[in-house]
Design a protein around this motif. Structure first.
Motif, PDB file in Angstrom:
ATOM      1  N   UNK A 114      33.654  -6.171  20.568  1.00 36.42           N
ATOM      2  CA  UNK A 114      33.332  -7.347  20.478  1.00 36.42           C
ATOM      3  C   UNK A 114      34.230  -8.384  19.631  1.00 36.42           C
ATOM      4  N   UNK A 115      35.096  -7.709  18.895  1.00 38.76           N
ATOM      5  CA  UNK A 115      36.113  -8.640  18.282  1.00 38.76           C
ATOM      6  C   UNK A 115      37.306  -9.292  19.137  1.00 38.76           C
ATOM      7  N   UNK A 116      37.319  -8.845  20.267  1.00 36.32           N
ATOM      8  CA  UNK A 116      38.047  -9.505  21.170  1.00 36.32           C
ATOM      9  C   UNK A 116      37.540 -10.599  21.959  1.00 36.32           C
ATOM     10  N   UNK A 145      24.031  -6.809  22.557  1.00 32.38           N
ATOM     11  CA  UNK A 145      24.470  -8.077  22.097  1.00 32.38           C
ATOM     12  C   UNK A 145      23.907  -8.066  20.723  1.00 32.38           C
ATOM     13  N   UNK A 146      22.746  -7.391  20.405  1.00 29.90           N
ATOM     14  CA  UNK A 146      21.954  -7.545  19.152  1.00 29.90           C
ATOM     15  C   UNK A 146      23.036  -6.595  18.149  1.00 29.90           C
ATOM     16  N   UNK A 147      23.347  -5.495  18.661  1.00 35.25           N
ATOM     17  CA  UNK A 147      24.225  -4.756  17.852  1.00 35.25           C
ATOM     18  C   UNK A 147      25.650  -5.542  17.504  1.00 35.25           C
ATOM     19  N   UNK A 148      25.956  -6.017  18.747  1.00 32.69           N
ATOM     20  CA  UNK A 148      27.357  -6.393  18.836  1.00 32.69           C
ATOM     21  C   UNK A 148      27.333  -8.105  19.170  1.00 32.69           C
ATOM     22  N   UNK A 150      29.262 -10.424  18.587  1.00 34.77           N
ATOM     23  CA  UNK A 150      30.751 -10.967  18.981  1.00 34.77           C
ATOM     24  C   UNK A 150      30.654 -11.461  20.471  1.00 34.77           C
ATOM     25  N   UNK A 151      29.881 -10.766  21.442  1.00 29.55           N
ATOM     26  CA  UNK A 151      29.774 -11.033  22.694  1.00 29.55           C
ATOM     27  C   UNK A 151      29.052 -12.454  22.913  1.00 29.55           C
ATOM     28  N   UNK A 152      27.787 -12.308  22.240  1.00 31.85           N
ATOM     29  CA  UNK A 152      26.862 -13.489  22.246  1.00 31.85           C
ATOM     30  C   UNK A 152      27.496 -14.754  21.953  1.00 31.85           C
ATOM     31  N   UNK A 153      28.278 -14.637  20.738  1.00 32.14           N
ATOM     32  CA  UNK A 153      28.778 -15.891  20.436  1.00 32.14           C
ATOM     33  C   UNK A 153      30.003 -16.299  21.364  1.00 32.14           C
ATOM     34  N   UNK A 154      30.837 -15.401  21.715  1.00 35.80           N
ATOM     35  CA  UNK A 154      31.701 -15.807  22.728  1.00 35.80           C
ATOM     36  C   UNK A 154      31.282 -16.419  24.036  1.00 35.80           C
ATOM     37  N   UNK A 155      30.015 -15.783  24.722  1.00 39.34           N
ATOM     38  CA  UNK A 155      29.177 -16.441  25.808  1.00 39.34           C
ATOM     39  C   UNK A 155      28.619 -17.726  25.329  1.00 39.34           C
ATOM     40  N   UNK A 156      28.147 -18.011  24.247  1.00 37.29           N
ATOM     41  CA  UNK A 156      27.434 -19.242  23.809  1.00 37.29           C
ATOM     42  C   UNK A 156      28.869 -20.447  23.665  1.00 37.29           C
ATOM     43  N   UNK A 180      19.116  -8.952  29.468  1.00 33.07           N
ATOM     44  CA  UNK A 180      19.977  -9.653  28.488  1.00 33.07           C
ATOM     45  C   UNK A 180      21.186 -10.467  28.794  1.00 33.07           C
ATOM     46  N   UNK A 181      21.592 -10.115  29.938  1.00 35.02           N
ATOM     47  CA  UNK A 181      22.704 -10.533  30.369  1.00 35.02           C
ATOM     48  C   UNK A 181      22.476 -12.086  30.954  1.00 35.02           C
ATOM     49  N   UNK A 182      21.164 -12.319  31.525  1.00 37.01           N
ATOM     50  CA  UNK A 182      20.811 -13.519  32.159  1.00 37.01           C
ATOM     51  C   UNK A 182      20.120 -14.237  31.101  1.00 37.01           C
TER      52      UNK A 182
END
Length: 332
Positions: A114-116, A145-148, A150-156, A180-182
């Protein structure tokens, strides 16, 4: 290799939306690069290397990923991610000119890294006018994404910046990963999505939204994502329900497949007709992430090739022809 003797089920232009660049490399290219870099491989035969990299019978997703260990150390050089994206896009532009196709890249985040993800979305923004059309997320579907976050922030950030979004979900993971993806990542397309059928309410919601599913028949059999009996494949339900989906090879080097092989499978085991092939490719073009004008041009090329009447345009939601490539900025 696959496709040499396969009966061609649909000898017309096709749209492929889900194919990983690191899974499309020719064995000959791997050998050439290894020789130039002085890297020893277990064989100097392209045929033997191909057999080493292939999955030939149904296995697991883990066994599939292990196949990349045979060659990723050869092609993973000392370039920066920025340089990789630039060089890939140059190569795709050259291919577009040579073969008269559409070829664009999608940059893929990895669930275990997720840091990438913020770096990946920044690269999407930087190269959005030079060949990159979207961001993706792939990997272990148990990592949410709750545990990671970083992905949510990137997609936001992708949503804020107008970067298109697709997500691998529901391949081997439960329908909750698709949800979650949607809902969280705001995916516009779903990579695979077979397990969506296990949640009837979610599936019906996605049908109403005209969500696009990037289906990979041979891949789904060999990774163990679906029943190895093609007559029981979730794609049959997608077809019956007139869902929005495409047919794709995923990783042709590993699965020893081509689009002709995957199309032949659906014709032989799932009763696909030429009419359905045309419908799914039109939908794939409409669901591509090309700029609107290029989408319209692509759709018009498909209508001409299929002998179909071009529908009247309503506000510019029509689309285009040929291949988009999904590019991973990682090695596993």
């Amino acid at each position: 290799m696959a496709g040499n003797c396969v009966e061609v089920a649909f000898n017309k232009p096709k749209v492929e939306l889900h194919v990983h660049l690191d899974g499309t490399i020719r064995p000959e290219t791997i050998l050439d690069v290894a020789k130039k870099r002085g890297i020893a491989l277990p064989t100097d035969s392209a045929e033997d290397l191909a057999r080493l990299c292939m999955l030939c019978k149904p296995a697991t997703l883990t066994e599939f990923l292990c196949k990349f260990h045979h060659f990723m150390h050869v092609i993973a050089g000392d370039l920066t991610p920025d340089e990789v994206v630039d060089l890939v896009n140059r190569g795709l532009r050259a291919g577009e000119n040579t073969f008269r196709i559409k070829a664009r890249s999608i940059l893929c985040c990895m669930r275990h890294m997720p840091n990438w993800s913020m770096e990946v979305v920044e690269l999407c923004k930087k190269y959005r006018h030079s060949g990159v059309v979207a961001i993706d997320l792939a990997g272990d579907e148990s990592l949410n994404c709750e545990a990671h976050p970083g992905h949510r922030k990137a997609f936001e950030e992708a949503v804020r910046s107008g970067v298109h979004r697709t997500v691998h979900a529901g391949e081997v993971g439960p329908p909750s990963v698709v949800k979650e993806a949607v809902e969280v990542l705001k995916a516009e397309r779903i990579g695979h999505g077979y397990r969506t059928l296990e949640d009837r309410t979610l599936y019906e919601q996605l049908l109403k939204k005209n969500m696009h599913f990037e289906v990979c028949p041979m891949s789904s059999k060999l990774t163990g994502a679906c029943d190895p009996d093609f007559t029981k494949h979730p794609l049959i339900r997608f077809k019956e329900d007139k869902a929005n989906y495409s047919l794709n090879t995923d990783d042709p080097l590993i699965f020893n497949t081509t689009l002709d092989v995957d199309y032949s499978i659906t014709q032989k085991y799932m009763n696909f007709t030429e009419k359905e092939f045309k419908r799914l490719n039109i939908n794939a073009a409409k669901s591509s992430f090309l700029p609107e004008k290029e989408k319209k041009d692509l759709l018009n090329r498909l209508f001409d090739a299929y002998g179909m009447k071009k529908p009247a345009l309503k506000g510019g939601t029509e689309n285009s022809r040929d291949i988009q490539l999904i590019m991973s900025t990682h090695s596993e």
